[in-house]
Design a protein around this motif. Structure first.
Motif, PDB file in Angstrom:
ATOM      1  N   GLY A  11      43.355  46.257  31.951  1.00 30.22           N
ATOM      2  CA  GLY A  11      43.386  46.735  30.571  1.00 30.22           C
ATOM      3  C   GLY A  11      44.277  47.926  30.473  1.00 30.22           C
ATOM      4  N   ALA A  12      45.320  47.761  31.251  1.00 30.22           N
ATOM      5  CA  ALA A  12      46.203  48.970  31.458  1.00 30.22           C
ATOM      6  C   ALA A  12      46.912  49.343  30.275  1.00 30.22           C
ATOM      7  CB  ALA A  12      47.315  48.617  32.679  1.00 30.22           C
ATOM      8  N   PHE A  13      47.195  48.483  29.001  1.00 34.33           N
ATOM      9  CA  PHE A  13      47.973  48.923  28.154  1.00 34.33           C
ATOM     10  C   PHE A  13      47.254  49.029  26.745  1.00 34.33           C
ATOM     11  CE2 PHE A  13      50.792  46.063  30.773  1.00 34.33           C
ATOM     12  CZ  PHE A  13      51.439  47.397  31.329  1.00 34.33           C
ATOM     13  N   GLY A  14      45.773  49.143  27.030  1.00 35.10           N
ATOM     14  CA  GLY A  14      44.606  49.689  25.700  1.00 35.10           C
ATOM     15  C   GLY A  14      44.777  51.029  25.868  1.00 35.10           C
ATOM     16  N   ASN A  15      44.243  51.761  24.976  1.00 40.71           N
ATOM     17  CA  ASN A  15      44.363  53.279  24.510  1.00 40.71           C
ATOM     18  C   ASN A  15      43.838  54.076  26.029  1.00 40.71           C
ATOM     19  OD1 ASN A  15      45.275  53.310  22.364  1.00 40.71           O
ATOM     20  ND2 ASN A  15      43.155  53.140  21.402  1.00 40.71           N
ATOM     21  N   SER A  28      50.080  60.906  41.698  1.00 39.94           N
ATOM     22  CA  SER A  28      51.276  60.608  42.616  1.00 39.94           C
ATOM     23  C   SER A  28      50.679  59.421  43.311  1.00 39.94           C
ATOM     24  CB  SER A  28      51.395  61.427  43.825  1.00 39.94           C
ATOM     25  OG  SER A  28      52.191  62.535  43.266  1.00 39.94           O
ATOM     26  N   PHE A  29      49.817  58.510  42.559  1.00 40.30           N
ATOM     27  CA  PHE A  29      49.433  57.052  43.111  1.00 40.30           C
ATOM     28  C   PHE A  29      50.135  56.120  42.678  1.00 40.30           C
ATOM     29  CE2 PHE A  29      45.159  59.019  42.781  1.00 40.30           C
ATOM     30  CZ  PHE A  29      44.322  58.490  43.787  1.00 40.30           C
ATOM     31  N   ARG A  30      50.241  55.082  43.433  1.00 41.10           N
ATOM     32  CA  ARG A  30      51.205  53.960  43.083  1.00 41.10           C
ATOM     33  C   ARG A  30      50.313  53.049  42.091  1.00 41.10           C
ATOM     34  NH1 ARG A  30      52.187  48.932  44.199  1.00 41.10           N
ATOM     35  NH2 ARG A  30      54.493  48.218  44.145  1.00 41.10           N
ATOM     36  N   VAL A  31      50.655  52.620  40.951  1.00 39.29           N
ATOM     37  CA  VAL A  31      49.836  52.142  40.130  1.00 39.29           C
ATOM     38  C   VAL A  31      50.513  50.731  39.852  1.00 39.29           C
ATOM     39  CG1 VAL A  31      48.935  51.970  37.800  1.00 39.29           C
ATOM     40  CG2 VAL A  31      49.536  54.303  38.947  1.00 39.29           C
ATOM     41  N   LEU A  32      49.412  49.594  40.062  1.00 36.97           N
ATOM     42  CA  LEU A  32      49.643  48.282  39.558  1.00 36.97           C
ATOM     43  C   LEU A  32      48.942  48.177  38.308  1.00 36.97           C
ATOM     44  CD1 LEU A  32      50.417  45.476  40.306  1.00 36.97           C
ATOM     45  CD2 LEU A  32      48.239  45.189  41.741  1.00 36.97           C
ATOM     46  N   ALA A  33      49.525  47.740  37.198  1.00 38.35           N
ATOM     47  CA  ALA A  33      48.992  47.437  35.566  1.00 38.35           C
ATOM     48  C   ALA A  33      48.846  46.270  35.585  1.00 38.35           C
ATOM     49  CB  ALA A  33      49.998  48.292  34.837  1.00 38.35           C
ATOM     50  N   MET A  34      47.565  46.021  35.188  1.00 39.48           N
ATOM     51  CA  MET A  34      47.464  44.386  34.864  1.00 39.48           C
ATOM     52  C   MET A  34      46.517  44.485  33.248  1.00 39.48           C
ATOM     53  SD  MET A  34      44.708  41.800  36.506  1.00 39.48           S
ATOM     54  CE  MET A  34      44.553  40.455  35.865  1.00 39.48           C
ATOM     55  N   ASP A  35      47.129  43.408  32.591  1.00 37.49           N
ATOM     56  CA  ASP A  35      46.627  43.252  31.173  1.00 37.49           C
ATOM     57  C   ASP A  35      47.087  41.838  30.670  1.00 37.49           C
ATOM     58  OD1 ASP A  35      45.248  43.736  28.809  1.00 37.49           O
ATOM     59  OD2 ASP A  35      46.099  45.797  28.750  1.00 37.49           O
ATOM     60  N   LEU A  36      46.374  41.445  29.537  1.00 36.47           N
ATOM     61  CA  LEU A  36      46.539  40.000  28.873  1.00 36.47           C
ATOM     62  C   LEU A  36      48.276  39.965  28.364  1.00 36.47           C
ATOM     63  CD1 LEU A  36      43.508  39.760  26.549  1.00 36.47           C
ATOM     64  CD2 LEU A  36      43.952  38.440  28.870  1.00 36.47           C
ATOM     65  N   ASP A  37      48.546  38.892  28.644  1.00 35.90           N
ATOM     66  CA  ASP A  37      50.192  38.613  28.295  1.00 35.90           C
ATOM     67  C   ASP A  37      50.114  38.338  26.714  1.00 35.90           C
ATOM     68  OD1 ASP A  37      52.906  38.205  28.077  1.00 35.90           O
ATOM     69  OD2 ASP A  37      52.801  36.599  29.451  1.00 35.90           O
ATOM     70  N   ASN A  38      50.487  39.267  26.049  1.00 35.66           N
ATOM     71  CA  ASN A  38      50.573  38.968  24.624  1.00 35.66           C
ATOM     72  C   ASN A  38      51.801  39.881  24.149  1.00 35.66           C
ATOM     73  OD1 ASN A  38      49.382  41.554  23.660  1.00 35.66           O
ATOM     74  ND2 ASN A  38      47.434  40.591  24.251  1.00 35.66           N
ATOM     75  N   VAL A  56      51.622  43.259  36.538  1.00 33.27           N
ATOM     76  CA  VAL A  56      50.740  41.878  36.544  1.00 33.27           C
ATOM     77  C   VAL A  56      50.148  41.468  35.399  1.00 33.27           C
ATOM     78  CG1 VAL A  56      49.020  40.249  37.600  1.00 33.27           C
ATOM     79  CG2 VAL A  56      50.154  42.139  39.029  1.00 33.27           C
ATOM     80  N   TRP A  57      50.631  40.213  34.630  1.00 38.00           N
ATOM     81  CA  TRP A  57      49.913  39.851  33.565  1.00 38.00           C
ATOM     82  C   TRP A  57      49.059  38.698  33.899  1.00 38.00           C
ATOM     83  CZ3 TRP A  57      51.185  42.460  29.592  1.00 38.00           C
ATOM     84  CH2 TRP A  57      52.455  43.155  29.421  1.00 38.00           C
ATOM     85  N   GLY A  58      47.579  38.737  33.266  1.00 40.45           N
ATOM     86  CA  GLY A  58      46.538  37.983  33.598  1.00 40.45           C
ATOM     87  C   GLY A  58      45.480  38.382  32.795  1.00 40.45           C
ATOM     88  N   ASP A  59      44.537  37.116  32.899  1.00 38.67           N
ATOM     89  CA  ASP A  59      43.363  37.301  32.240  1.00 38.67           C
ATOM     90  C   ASP A  59      42.299  37.437  33.208  1.00 38.67           C
ATOM     91  OD1 ASP A  59      40.931  36.501  30.865  1.00 38.67           O
ATOM     92  OD2 ASP A  59      41.759  35.237  29.572  1.00 38.67           O
ATOM     93  N   LEU A  60      41.286  38.617  32.978  1.00 39.34           N
ATOM     94  CA  LEU A  60      40.139  38.995  34.040  1.00 39.34           C
ATOM     95  C   LEU A  60      39.247  37.812  34.366  1.00 39.34           C
ATOM     96  CD1 LEU A  60      38.866  42.346  33.003  1.00 39.34           C
ATOM     97  CD2 LEU A  60      40.360  41.700  34.971  1.00 39.34           C
ATOM     98  N   ARG A  61      39.201  36.732  33.444  1.00 40.13           N
ATOM     99  CA  ARG A  61      38.319  35.423  33.493  1.00 40.13           C
ATOM    100  C   ARG A  61      39.050  34.438  34.381  1.00 40.13           C
ATOM    101  NH1 ARG A  61      37.584  34.789  27.239  1.00 40.13           N
ATOM    102  NH2 ARG A  61      40.055  35.224  27.632  1.00 40.13           N
ATOM    103  N   THR A  62      40.194  34.329  34.656  1.00 41.54           N
ATOM    104  CA  THR A  62      41.241  33.311  35.310  1.00 41.54           C
ATOM    105  C   THR A  62      41.862  33.748  36.517  1.00 41.54           C
ATOM    106  OG1 THR A  62      42.876  33.447  33.778  1.00 41.54           O
ATOM    107  CG2 THR A  62      41.020  31.898  33.318  1.00 41.54           C
ATOM    108  N   VAL A  63      42.139  35.231  36.591  1.00 43.63           N
ATOM    109  CA  VAL A  63      43.054  35.471  37.611  1.00 43.63           C
ATOM    110  C   VAL A  63      42.563  35.500  39.235  1.00 43.63           C
ATOM    111  CG1 VAL A  63      42.626  37.933  37.309  1.00 43.63           C
ATOM    112  CG2 VAL A  63      45.136  37.085  38.135  1.00 43.63           C
ATOM    113  N   ASP A  64      43.467  34.947  40.017  1.00 49.82           N
ATOM    114  CA  ASP A  64      42.801  35.201  41.516  1.00 49.82           C
ATOM    115  C   ASP A  64      42.885  36.763  41.840  1.00 49.82           C
ATOM    116  OD1 ASP A  64      41.981  34.919  44.080  1.00 49.82           O
ATOM    117  OD2 ASP A  64      44.022  33.586  44.561  1.00 49.82           O
ATOM    118  N   PHE A  65      42.046  37.625  42.165  1.00 50.42           N
ATOM    119  CA  PHE A  65      42.104  38.774  42.446  1.00 50.42           C
ATOM    120  C   PHE A  65      42.186  38.883  43.952  1.00 50.42           C
ATOM    121  CE2 PHE A  65      40.230  39.674  38.523  1.00 50.42           C
ATOM    122  CZ  PHE A  65      40.885  40.885  38.046  1.00 50.42           C
TER     123      PHE A  65
END
Length: 90
Positions: A11-15, A28-38, A56-65
């Protein structure tokens, strides 16, 4: 992916997600951002690409974590806080 200080934010690109990205980068963390591709998320991602290291573009319901979670220091859903690898909450 660097294991020691890498955090996955879904949900990286929500508020709230954007605020978390900024704070994690400030710490100073290395950040892996994930959200829906739209189109909206793609526009946000392009505007704040300095706040994440990998996308990473992906849907939490279908992505292989499994590949994403290997070696992560923390994982966050942007709704439940940040869980550290030792079980504490930040």
């Amino acid at each position: 992916m660097t294991a020691a200080r890498t955090v996955l934010v879904t949900g990286a690109f929500g508020n709230l997600g954007q605020m978390m990205l900024a704070e994690l980068k400030r710490q100073s963390f290395r950040v892996l951002a994930m959200d829906l591709d739209n189109p909206v998320n793609r526009k946000v991602a392009a505007n704040i690409e300095t706040l994440y290291d990998e996308l990473v573009w992906g849907d939490l319901r279908t992505v292989d974590f499994k590949p994403l979670l290997q070696g992560l220091h923390r994982c966050d859903s942007s709704r439940g806080g940040i869980a550290a690898s030792d079980g504490s909450r930040a």
